[in-house]
Design a protein around this motif. Structure first.
Motif, PDB file in Angstrom:
ATOM      1  N   ILE A 263      21.559  31.944  24.779  1.00  0.00           N
ATOM      2  CA  ILE A 263      22.188  31.826  23.458  1.00  0.00           C
ATOM      3  C   ILE A 263      22.443  30.366  23.108  1.00  0.00           C
ATOM      4  O   ILE A 263      22.061  29.886  22.031  1.00  0.00           O
ATOM      5  N   THR A 264      23.089  29.628  24.029  1.00  0.00           N
ATOM      6  CA  THR A 264      23.440  28.241  23.725  1.00  0.00           C
ATOM      7  C   THR A 264      22.214  27.362  23.496  1.00  0.00           C
ATOM      8  O   THR A 264      22.175  26.610  22.501  1.00  0.00           O
ATOM      9  N   PRO A 265      21.161  27.387  24.351  1.00  0.00           N
ATOM     10  CA  PRO A 265      19.984  26.560  24.051  1.00  0.00           C
ATOM     11  C   PRO A 265      19.329  26.911  22.716  1.00  0.00           C
ATOM     12  O   PRO A 265      18.912  26.006  21.975  1.00  0.00           O
ATOM     13  N   VAL A 266      19.243  28.207  22.398  1.00  0.00           N
ATOM     14  CA  VAL A 266      18.619  28.602  21.136  1.00  0.00           C
ATOM     15  C   VAL A 266      19.427  28.079  19.951  1.00  0.00           C
ATOM     16  O   VAL A 266      18.868  27.561  18.969  1.00  0.00           O
ATOM     17  N   VAL A 267      20.743  28.185  20.022  1.00  0.00           N
ATOM     18  CA  VAL A 267      21.589  27.700  18.930  1.00  0.00           C
ATOM     19  C   VAL A 267      21.460  26.191  18.775  1.00  0.00           C
ATOM     20  O   VAL A 267      21.370  25.658  17.661  1.00  0.00           O
ATOM     21  N   LEU A 268      21.426  25.468  19.896  1.00  0.00           N
ATOM     22  CA  LEU A 268      21.306  24.014  19.820  1.00  0.00           C
ATOM     23  C   LEU A 268      19.983  23.587  19.207  1.00  0.00           C
ATOM     24  O   LEU A 268      19.942  22.695  18.339  1.00  0.00           O
ATOM     25  N   PHE A 269      18.880  24.208  19.637  1.00  0.00           N
ATOM     26  CA  PHE A 269      17.577  23.846  19.082  1.00  0.00           C
ATOM     27  C   PHE A 269      17.471  24.247  17.607  1.00  0.00           C
ATOM     28  O   PHE A 269      16.858  23.523  16.814  1.00  0.00           O
ATOM     29  N   ALA A 270      18.052  25.378  17.247  1.00  0.00           N
ATOM     30  CA  ALA A 270      18.031  25.793  15.837  1.00  0.00           C
ATOM     31  C   ALA A 270      18.826  24.817  14.977  1.00  0.00           C
ATOM     32  O   ALA A 270      18.399  24.435  13.877  1.00  0.00           O
ATOM     33  N   GLY A 271      19.996  24.386  15.463  1.00  0.00           N
ATOM     34  CA  GLY A 271      20.773  23.402  14.708  1.00  0.00           C
ATOM     35  C   GLY A 271      20.063  22.065  14.617  1.00  0.00           C
ATOM     36  O   GLY A 271      20.104  21.397  13.572  1.00  0.00           O
ATOM     37  N   TRP A 272      19.401  21.660  15.706  1.00  0.00           N
ATOM     38  CA  TRP A 272      18.630  20.418  15.691  1.00  0.00           C
ATOM     39  C   TRP A 272      17.498  20.496  14.671  1.00  0.00           C
ATOM     40  O   TRP A 272      17.278  19.551  13.886  1.00  0.00           O
ATOM     41  N   GLU A 273      16.775  21.603  14.658  1.00  0.00           N
ATOM     42  CA  GLU A 273      15.668  21.777  13.705  1.00  0.00           C
ATOM     43  C   GLU A 273      16.169  21.740  12.270  1.00  0.00           C
ATOM     44  O   GLU A 273      15.580  21.073  11.397  1.00  0.00           O
ATOM     45  N   ALA A 274      17.272  22.442  12.010  1.00  0.00           N
ATOM     46  CA  ALA A 274      17.812  22.480  10.652  1.00  0.00           C
ATOM     47  C   ALA A 274      18.295  21.100  10.216  1.00  0.00           C
ATOM     48  O   ALA A 274      18.065  20.674   9.065  1.00  0.00           O
ATOM     49  N   ALA A 275      18.968  20.367  11.115  1.00  0.00           N
ATOM     50  CA  ALA A 275      19.459  19.038  10.754  1.00  0.00           C
ATOM     51  C   ALA A 275      18.309  18.072  10.492  1.00  0.00           C
ATOM     52  O   ALA A 275      18.386  17.224   9.594  1.00  0.00           O
ATOM     53  N   ALA A 276      17.229  18.196  11.259  1.00  0.00           N
ATOM     54  CA  ALA A 276      16.085  17.310  11.039  1.00  0.00           C
ATOM     55  C   ALA A 276      15.356  17.655   9.750  1.00  0.00           C
ATOM     56  O   ALA A 276      14.891  16.755   9.028  1.00  0.00           O
ATOM     57  N   ARG A 277      15.238  18.935   9.437  1.00  0.00           N
ATOM     58  CA  ARG A 277      14.508  19.335   8.236  1.00  0.00           C
ATOM     59  C   ARG A 277      15.280  19.036   6.958  1.00  0.00           C
ATOM     60  O   ARG A 277      14.682  18.804   5.908  1.00  0.00           O
ATOM     61  N   THR A 278      16.601  19.045   7.031  1.00  0.00           N
ATOM     62  CA  THR A 278      17.412  18.775   5.843  1.00  0.00           C
ATOM     63  C   THR A 278      17.713  17.301   5.649  1.00  0.00           C
ATOM     64  O   THR A 278      18.352  16.922   4.668  1.00  0.00           O
TER      65      THR A 278
END
Length: 286
Positions: A43-58
């Motif tokens: 759960i934690t790695p998936v959430v971190l990578f998802a937040g990283w992807e969203a922050a980079a794309r925005t």
């Protein structure tokens, strides 16, 4: 007239029926709970990578400083397709294996001598205790003078990084064995080699596996530094070359490869430890 009282015989208790199906299988709830815990670790790695992807794309994270994970994976796919990543990866694995074999083998030998023999403890342990206070990565300038800047430097750094964890855990594992067990084995007629095999080695194995796990982590850390000094191949060289061309996604890819190598090697060692030390019962997390 004499009256005779007869006691009624106790009723026979039927014997429990034997089940030919063998030992009972684990409860389904236990298997479900174990599978659930394995999924929870993701759960934690998936959430971190998802937040990283969203922050980079925005645009919250500058792409030239911290690209999105998808860009890092795309760079990995590209380098894997043309064979570049495989060449550098194999060279890094070879250096790590040679350095770990040299440093680990020497540490096992000296740790066993210091742990088993009083004269070995007096002669070997003091200089090792002094040397461990020196940061081995800080010895790079001196090692360059001694062994040069070629492959010897990389292998020496890995060997130094893996030596101390294995030595100290081997030494501690032998010294922590209960002496009464050794005396009991001697009383039972076991010779010196038999005592080493049946008492000392099993008693020291838990500490030895811990030392191996720490040594593998130190080996990869040492290799990161060693491959950035006059290397022509290796993951560290790939990262330094990418830095020259401002390819941040390739630098992050190299870090990800190092992390995966450390994780996979630690996982393989944990599996080997679980199978080798199946007799040991430790505290389980609830």
């Amino acid at each position: 007239m004499t009256t005779t009282t007869r006691m009624a015989a106790p009723a026979a208790v039927p014997a429990p029926a034997l089940d030919d199906a063998g030992p009972a299988a684990p409860a389904p709830g236990r298997r479900t709970g174990s599978s659930r815990r394995r999924w929870q670790r993701l759960i934690t790695p998936v959430v971190l990578f998802a937040g990283w992807e969203a922050a980079a794309r925005t645009g919250l994270l500058p792409p030239h400083k911290l690209p999105a994970p998808s860009d890092v994976l795309a760079a990995g796919w590209r380098l894997s397709g043309d064979g570049t990543l495989a060449v550098h990866l194999l060279d890094s694995l070879q250096r790590a294996a040679i350095g770990l074999a040299i440093g680990g083998g020497l540490a096992l030998l000296l740790g066993a001598v210091a742990g088993l023999l009083r004269i070995g403890d007096d002669l070997v342990d003091p200089p090792v205790q002094m040397a461990r206070m020196l940061p081995h990565l800080g010895l790079v300038p001196l090692l360059i003078i001694w062994v040069g800047i070629g492959e010897e430097l990389k292998i020496t750094l890995v060997a130094l990084g893996s030596f101390f964890p294995i030595y100290f855990n081997t030494y501690a594992g032998i010294r922590d064995i209960d002496e009464r067990l050794v005396e009991a084995a001697r009383t039972c007629g076991l010779g010196q080699l038999a005592r080493l095999r049946h008492v000392v080695l099993p008693g020291a194995l838990p500490s030895l596996f811990l030392g191996l796990r720490l040594a593998i982590g130190a080996a990869w850390l040492s290799l990161v530094v060693g491959e950035q000094v006059n290397a022509q191949t290796g993951i560290g060289f790939l990262m330094m070359e990418a830095r020259e061309f401002a390819q941040t996604e390739v630098v992050l890819l190299g870090l990800l490869v190092y992390a995966l190598l450390g994780l996979l090697s630690d996982l393989a060692l944990r599996i080997a430890e679980r199978r080798t030390l199946s007799w040991r019962r430790g505290l389980q997390a609830r």
